[in-house]
Design a protein around this motif. Structure first.
Motif, PDB file in Angstrom:
ATOM      1  N   PHE A   1      -4.454  47.180  17.730  1.00 33.44           N
ATOM      2  CA  PHE A   1      -3.049  47.583  17.876  1.00 33.44           C
ATOM      3  C   PHE A   1      -2.343  46.789  18.968  1.00 33.44           C
ATOM      4  CE2 PHE A   1       0.355  50.402  19.461  1.00 33.44           C
ATOM      5  CZ  PHE A   1       1.056  50.547  18.284  1.00 33.44           C
ATOM      6  N   LEU A   2      -1.136  46.351  18.629  1.00 36.86           N
ATOM      7  CA  LEU A   2      -0.300  45.597  19.565  1.00 36.86           C
ATOM      8  C   LEU A   2       1.143  45.820  19.176  1.00 36.86           C
ATOM      9  CD1 LEU A   2      -0.203  43.445  21.884  1.00 36.86           C
ATOM     10  CD2 LEU A   2      -0.160  41.707  20.080  1.00 36.86           C
ATOM     11  N   THR A   3       1.970  46.082  20.163  1.00 37.55           N
ATOM     12  CA  THR A   3       3.386  46.262  19.887  1.00 37.55           C
ATOM     13  C   THR A   3       4.190  45.872  21.113  1.00 37.55           C
ATOM     14  OG1 THR A   3       5.050  47.827  19.051  1.00 37.55           O
ATOM     15  CG2 THR A   3       3.490  48.665  20.669  1.00 37.55           C
ATOM     16  N   GLY A   4       5.467  45.618  20.903  1.00 39.81           N
ATOM     17  CA  GLY A   4       6.338  45.250  22.014  1.00 39.81           C
ATOM     18  C   GLY A   4       6.589  43.763  22.067  1.00 39.81           C
ATOM     19  N   ALA A   5       6.967  43.274  23.226  1.00 39.72           N
ATOM     20  CA  ALA A   5       7.346  41.874  23.381  1.00 39.72           C
ATOM     21  C   ALA A   5       6.189  40.931  23.117  1.00 39.72           C
ATOM     22  CB  ALA A   5       7.886  41.644  24.795  1.00 39.72           C
ATOM     23  N   GLN A   6       4.957  41.417  23.255  1.00 37.68           N
ATOM     24  CA  GLN A   6       3.786  40.555  23.063  1.00 37.68           C
ATOM     25  C   GLN A   6       3.549  40.197  21.605  1.00 37.68           C
ATOM     26  OE1 GLN A   6       1.386  43.645  24.713  1.00 37.68           O
ATOM     27  NE2 GLN A   6       0.958  42.481  26.577  1.00 37.68           N
ATOM     28  N   GLY A   7       4.068  40.982  20.683  1.00 35.31           N
ATOM     29  CA  GLY A   7       3.821  40.747  19.269  1.00 35.31           C
ATOM     30  C   GLY A   7       3.600  42.056  18.549  1.00 35.31           C
ATOM     31  N   ALA A   8       2.930  41.985  17.409  1.00 36.25           N
ATOM     32  CA  ALA A   8       2.694  43.196  16.633  1.00 36.25           C
ATOM     33  C   ALA A   8       1.426  43.047  15.806  1.00 36.25           C
ATOM     34  CB  ALA A   8       3.887  43.498  15.725  1.00 36.25           C
ATOM     35  N   ALA A   9       0.605  44.076  15.825  1.00 36.17           N
ATOM     36  CA  ALA A   9      -0.575  44.182  14.974  1.00 36.17           C
ATOM     37  C   ALA A   9      -0.800  45.658  14.720  1.00 36.17           C
ATOM     38  CB  ALA A   9      -1.794  43.539  15.638  1.00 36.17           C
ATOM     39  N   PHE A  10      -1.347  45.996  13.549  1.00 36.03           N
ATOM     40  CA  PHE A  10      -1.179  47.355  13.070  1.00 36.03           C
ATOM     41  C   PHE A  10      -2.472  48.161  12.915  1.00 36.03           C
ATOM     42  CE2 PHE A  10       2.211  44.581  11.354  1.00 36.03           C
ATOM     43  CZ  PHE A  10       3.211  45.009  12.207  1.00 36.03           C
ATOM     44  N   ASN A  11      -3.653  47.566  13.232  1.00 33.30           N
ATOM     45  CA  ASN A  11      -4.790  48.404  13.584  1.00 33.30           C
ATOM     46  C   ASN A  11      -5.230  49.344  12.459  1.00 33.30           C
ATOM     47  OD1 ASN A  11      -6.340  49.056  16.111  1.00 33.30           O
ATOM     48  ND2 ASN A  11      -5.508  51.100  15.804  1.00 33.30           N
ATOM     49  N   GLY A  12      -4.996  48.968  11.178  1.00 32.42           N
ATOM     50  CA  GLY A  12      -5.065  50.003  10.153  1.00 32.42           C
ATOM     51  C   GLY A  12      -6.104  49.865   9.062  1.00 32.42           C
ATOM     52  N   LEU A  13      -6.881  48.762   8.976  1.00 31.39           N
ATOM     53  CA  LEU A  13      -7.889  48.643   7.923  1.00 31.39           C
ATOM     54  C   LEU A  13      -9.246  49.023   8.512  1.00 31.39           C
ATOM     55  CD1 LEU A  13      -6.907  45.391   5.993  1.00 31.39           C
ATOM     56  CD2 LEU A  13      -5.964  47.695   5.851  1.00 31.39           C
ATOM     57  N   SER A  14      -9.743  50.141   8.077  1.00 28.98           N
ATOM     58  CA  SER A  14     -10.844  50.807   8.769  1.00 28.98           C
ATOM     59  C   SER A  14     -12.056  50.958   7.847  1.00 28.98           C
ATOM     60  CB  SER A  14     -10.367  52.183   9.229  1.00 28.98           C
ATOM     61  OG  SER A  14     -11.331  52.847   9.973  1.00 28.98           O
ATOM     62  N   PRO A  15     -13.152  50.242   8.119  1.00 26.08           N
ATOM     63  CA  PRO A  15     -14.362  50.430   7.312  1.00 26.08           C
ATOM     64  C   PRO A  15     -14.831  51.877   7.351  1.00 26.08           C
ATOM     65  CG  PRO A  15     -14.556  48.486   8.710  1.00 26.08           C
ATOM     66  CD  PRO A  15     -13.322  49.212   9.156  1.00 26.08           C
ATOM     67  N   THR A  16     -15.270  52.363   6.208  1.00 24.28           N
ATOM     68  CA  THR A  16     -15.787  53.729   6.121  1.00 24.28           C
ATOM     69  C   THR A  16     -17.216  53.777   6.642  1.00 24.28           C
ATOM     70  OG1 THR A  16     -16.631  53.374   3.887  1.00 24.28           O
ATOM     71  CG2 THR A  16     -14.353  54.172   4.098  1.00 24.28           C
ATOM     72  N   LEU A  17     -17.676  54.976   6.945  1.00 20.49           N
ATOM     73  CA  LEU A  17     -19.058  55.132   7.385  1.00 20.49           C
ATOM     74  C   LEU A  17     -20.014  54.681   6.286  1.00 20.49           C
ATOM     75  CD1 LEU A  17     -20.713  56.074   9.807  1.00 20.49           C
ATOM     76  CD2 LEU A  17     -20.783  58.351   8.769  1.00 20.49           C
ATOM     77  N   MET A  18     -19.658  54.898   5.010  1.00 13.76           N
ATOM     78  CA  MET A  18     -20.482  54.399   3.915  1.00 13.76           C
ATOM     79  C   MET A  18     -20.666  52.892   4.020  1.00 13.76           C
ATOM     80  SD  MET A  18     -20.715  52.558   0.909  1.00 13.76           S
ATOM     81  CE  MET A  18     -18.987  52.123   0.703  1.00 13.76           C
ATOM     82  N   MET A  19     -19.568  52.169   4.294  1.00 13.24           N
ATOM     83  CA  MET A  19     -19.651  50.719   4.380  1.00 13.24           C
ATOM     84  C   MET A  19     -20.429  50.292   5.612  1.00 13.24           C
ATOM     85  SD  MET A  19     -18.797  48.083   2.629  1.00 13.24           S
ATOM     86  CE  MET A  19     -19.982  46.819   3.105  1.00 13.24           C
ATOM     87  N   VAL A  20     -20.188  50.953   6.725  1.00 11.20           N
ATOM     88  CA  VAL A  20     -20.908  50.637   7.964  1.00 11.20           C
ATOM     89  C   VAL A  20     -22.413  50.782   7.747  1.00 11.20           C
ATOM     90  CG1 VAL A  20     -21.342  51.484  10.306  1.00 11.20           C
ATOM     91  CG2 VAL A  20     -18.991  51.177   9.504  1.00 11.20           C
ATOM     92  N   GLU A  21     -22.810  51.809   7.028  1.00 15.53           N
ATOM     93  CA  GLU A  21     -24.231  52.052   6.819  1.00 15.53           C
ATOM     94  C   GLU A  21     -24.821  51.171   5.720  1.00 15.53           C
ATOM     95  OE1 GLU A  21     -24.827  56.280   6.340  1.00 15.53           O
ATOM     96  OE2 GLU A  21     -24.775  56.559   8.515  1.00 15.53           O
ATOM     97  N   SER A  22     -23.979  50.498   4.939  1.00 16.95           N
ATOM     98  CA  SER A  22     -24.478  49.624   3.875  1.00 16.95           C
ATOM     99  C   SER A  22     -25.064  48.326   4.423  1.00 16.95           C
ATOM    100  CB  SER A  22     -23.352  49.302   2.881  1.00 16.95           C
ATOM    101  OG  SER A  22     -22.965  50.448   2.158  1.00 16.95           O
ATOM    102  N   PHE A  23     -24.553  47.844   5.550  1.00 19.22           N
ATOM    103  CA  PHE A  23     -25.087  46.612   6.114  1.00 19.22           C
ATOM    104  C   PHE A  23     -26.545  46.821   6.521  1.00 19.22           C
ATOM    105  CE2 PHE A  23     -20.545  45.989   6.581  1.00 19.22           C
ATOM    106  CZ  PHE A  23     -20.378  44.624   6.349  1.00 19.22           C
ATOM    107  N   TYR A  24     -27.309  45.736   6.417  1.00 19.10           N
ATOM    108  CA  TYR A  24     -28.735  45.808   6.745  1.00 19.10           C
ATOM    109  C   TYR A  24     -28.985  45.870   8.250  1.00 19.10           C
ATOM    110  CZ  TYR A  24     -29.594  44.269   1.904  1.00 19.10           C
ATOM    111  OH  TYR A  24     -29.641  44.165   0.539  1.00 19.10           O
ATOM    112  N   THR A  25     -30.216  46.166   8.586  1.00 21.08           N
ATOM    113  CA  THR A  25     -30.672  45.987   9.960  1.00 21.08           C
ATOM    114  C   THR A  25     -30.891  44.495  10.201  1.00 21.08           C
ATOM    115  OG1 THR A  25     -33.036  46.085   9.440  1.00 21.08           O
ATOM    116  CG2 THR A  25     -31.893  48.180   9.795  1.00 21.08           C
ATOM    117  N   LYS A  26     -31.204  44.141  11.432  1.00 21.06           N
ATOM    118  CA  LYS A  26     -31.444  42.725  11.737  1.00 21.06           C
ATOM    119  C   LYS A  26     -32.687  42.198  11.019  1.00 21.06           C
ATOM    120  CE  LYS A  26     -34.094  43.503  16.009  1.00 21.06           C
ATOM    121  NZ  LYS A  26     -34.134  43.219  17.464  1.00 21.06           N
ATOM    122  N   SER A  27     -33.525  43.092  10.512  1.00 22.66           N
ATOM    123  CA  SER A  27     -34.705  42.694   9.749  1.00 22.66           C
ATOM    124  C   SER A  27     -34.408  42.477   8.279  1.00 22.66           C
ATOM    125  CB  SER A  27     -35.806  43.758   9.897  1.00 22.66           C
ATOM    126  OG  SER A  27     -36.167  43.923  11.257  1.00 22.66           O
TER     127      SER A  27
END
Length: 611
Positions: A335-361
């Motif tokens: 998220f960023l707003t104001g004179a510095q610029g703008a970004a909207f912080n809104g595409l959020s991976p679900t816990l399902m997706m987070v858990e789909s990635f493998y371990t380092k092994s």
């Protein structure tokens, strides 16, 4: 196809021609008639090229999430933009009378426009025979590709194998062809186009069709056709489409499993791979891209896999329309707003997706004996502060593409080239009482965001082609088809391993050997599906994959989960919490509804089941 559809199509064509051609006539003021439009559209070689480009303009823009059917509408992410049009799809809030996002009309307009080009191109004064032949090959490719897109959405469709007479009586309106007939039409179109298209396009024509693209689309079409949804439910499950017939009793989707469809899909995928590799396409690795971060070289390659438009030879077909300031990159950065610029912080991976990635092994988190799966939601000390145990000891793709609490997000902010992100209520990426522009799960996506993206003002400082087809997909397509055919499982593993090794994890055999190996069709099916979920994350595939595998009810009919973003301290934040956005998926949602207006115009057109 039908008269009022054709007239609305002419208006759309005219608008695009005004932008593409320096025509002096205002087509929007002309009584819709194809002759004056064609006279100007084909008056010279430049006008004809503009007409060709406007045929391409009917391709849906897959990178614009706000209006895209398949980018933000599966279970990979959830967003704070629930007010947007696309958000009605995961809610199941669409119907035949209100399809919300429907490409039916525009794709058929595009098909008709291609036929108009084919009818006129040889008579363009001064056009070279070589250009005319290439334009015709591209038009044939687009006709096949538009049919593929329609089939993917609607199943059996009306095959537009010619330019229909707009004055035909309603009794002669065309009807839907059986699904397998539609597939064969696309395959034939792609084969014909591949023989006539160039292997690569010149730099100033990037994004136009090539023989490799045509073969890749053919392979994707046959992969879909072999999948359970369209192949009798697979070997172990019944079809969803018993009794789905045309008015004359013709079965529109076959209800029996045909094993050879997987062999056909495998052969097509291998043909596309061989053509792509012969043309110089390869997995992106070892880049010299001029950015300091990510500092880990494997994570850097993964982050840049299609962003590095100069050095990457992995993207076989890219969407070249430029990204807007309210599209992918600004929507997902901290998220960023104001004179510095703008970004909207809104595409959020679900816990399902987070858990789909493998371990380092290189193992699923619930299979790796070195990963403490039972305590994955336990708060632990990370390199930059407290985080979840779940977020540590993960594979490089996780670190390259997912930002979690107390991790760094590589993006340019003034003199800084990374942001330490935190997601508690009052943190820099916390909700802070906002109704949008926040992460609903306490994670942010990093995939598709250039590390050197400069957000000093509302802009998009780095542009790149969005991946429509890349080589990694072809490898996984081939592997899946081999696994489902029950043959050459070792070859299937070798193609998955190409993707895994590039991702910085061990081969399948190396990873699975300590826990009994991976040598059965059932286990390898799970592996290739998980690999697609990870590697093709947020690239417009998951929406279709869970449908063609006939498992969408298991994933798209439940609310997403994440962290407690209303928590003001670590103890409150690190609690698995249901995201309060409703999700609904029923059996009818496997196919999109044909717009009811089309059914009303053509009484011989049968609607999809459930609508």
């Amino acid at each position: 196809m039908k008269k009022n559809l054709y007239l609305s199509g002419l208006i759309a064509i005219a608008a695009m021609l005004i932008a593409a051609i320096s025509a002096c006539t205002n087509f929007l003021d002309i009584v819709p008639d194809e002759r004056p439009i064609e006279a100007d559209a084909f008056r010279d070689p430049n006008a004809a090229r503009g007409m060709l480009y406007s045929c391409y303009a009917h391709i849906p823009n897959s990178r614009v999430g706000a209006s895209s059917l398949d980018l933000r509408t599966a279970d990979e992410i959830t967003t704070s933009f629930e007010h947007a049009v696309f958000a009605r799809f995961p809610r199941g809030n669409y119907s035949a009378s209100d399809p919300v996002i429907s490409y039916w009309n525009d794709l058929y307009r595009g098909i008709r426009q291609c036929y108009i080009l084919l009818r006129n191109i040889d008579n363009v004064p001064g056009i070279s025979a070589e250009d005319a032949a290439t334009y015709k090959a591209e038009a044939d490719f687009l006709i096949g590709f538009f049919h593929f897109l329609l089939i993917r959405m609607y199943g059996p469709i009306v095959i537009a194998d010619r330019e229909f007479d707009i004055n035909m009586p309603t009794s002669n309106y065309p009807v839907r062809s059986p699904y397998d007939v539609c597939v064969d039409f696309v395959v034939a179109k792609m084969d014909e186009a591949a023989e006539r298209l160039p292997t690569v396009q010149a730099a100033d024509s990037y994004g136009r069709a090539t023989s490799v693209i045509a073969l890749a689309i053919k392979a994707r079409m046959l992969l879909y056709a072999a999948s359970p949804l369209f192949n009798g439910g697979g070997a172990a499950r019944g079809s969803l489409y018993e009794g789905f017939k045309d008015l004359d009793g013709t079965e529109l989707i076959a209800t029996t499993f045909v094993a050879n469809k997987w062999n056909r899909a495998a052969q097509a995928a291998l043909e596309a791979i061989e053509a792509a590799e012969a043309a110089g396409f390869r997995l992106y690795q070892n880049s010299g891209y001029p950015t300091a971060l990510p500092s880990d070289p494997i994570e850097k390659d993964l982050r840049l896999v299609y962003i590095d438009k100069v050095n990457s030879r992995e993207v076989i077909w890219g969407e070249t329309r430029r990204e807007g300031v309210y599209d992918h990159q600004n929507n997902t950065t901290p998220f960023l707003t104001g004179a510095q610029g703008a970004a909207f912080n809104g595409l959020s991976p679900t816990l399902m997706m987070v858990e789909s990635f493998y371990t380092k092994s290189g193992l699923p988190i619930d299979k790796d004996p070195a990963f403490n799966y039972a305590d994955r939601y336990k708060m632990v000390a990370g390199p930059n502060g407290n985080t979840l145990s779940l977020n540590l000891e993960r594979e490089p793709r996780f670190n390259a593409w997912i930002a979690y609490h107390n991790s760094y997000y590589e993006v340019t902010r003034g003199t800084a080239n990374q942001v330490l992100v935190r997601f508690r209520r009052n943190d820099n990426c916390g909700i802070q009482g906002r109704s949008n522009n926040y992460s609903p799960t306490g994670y942010l996506n990093k995939k598709g965001v250039a590390p050197e993206l400069n957000q000093s003002r509302l802009q998009v400082s780095v542009h790149y082609p969005w991946p429509v087809i890349r080589l990694a997909e072809l490898y996984l397509n081939y592997a899946e088809a081999l696994i489902e055919s029950g043959q050459n499982l070792s070859t299937a593993k070798s193609y998955i391993d190409r993707v895994r090794v590039r991702a910085g994890i061990p081969t399948i055999d190396q990873s699975w050997a300590p826990i009994g190996g991976a040598n059965t069709q059932v286990l390898l099916r799970a592996i290739v599906r998980q690999e697609r979920t990870i590697e093709l994350y947020l690239e417009n595939h998951r929406f279709w994959d869970v449908r063609r595998w006939m498992i969408a009810e298991d994933f798209l009919n439940k609310q997403a989960e994440g962290m407690n973003i209303q928590g003001v301290n670590d103890q409150e934040f690190f609690k698995v919490t249901t995201v309060p956005f409703p999700r609904d998926f029923t059996q009818r949602n496997y196919l999109m509804p044909i717009p009811q207006a089309e059914i009303n115009r053509n009484e011989r057109l049968v609607q999809n089941p459930g609508y």
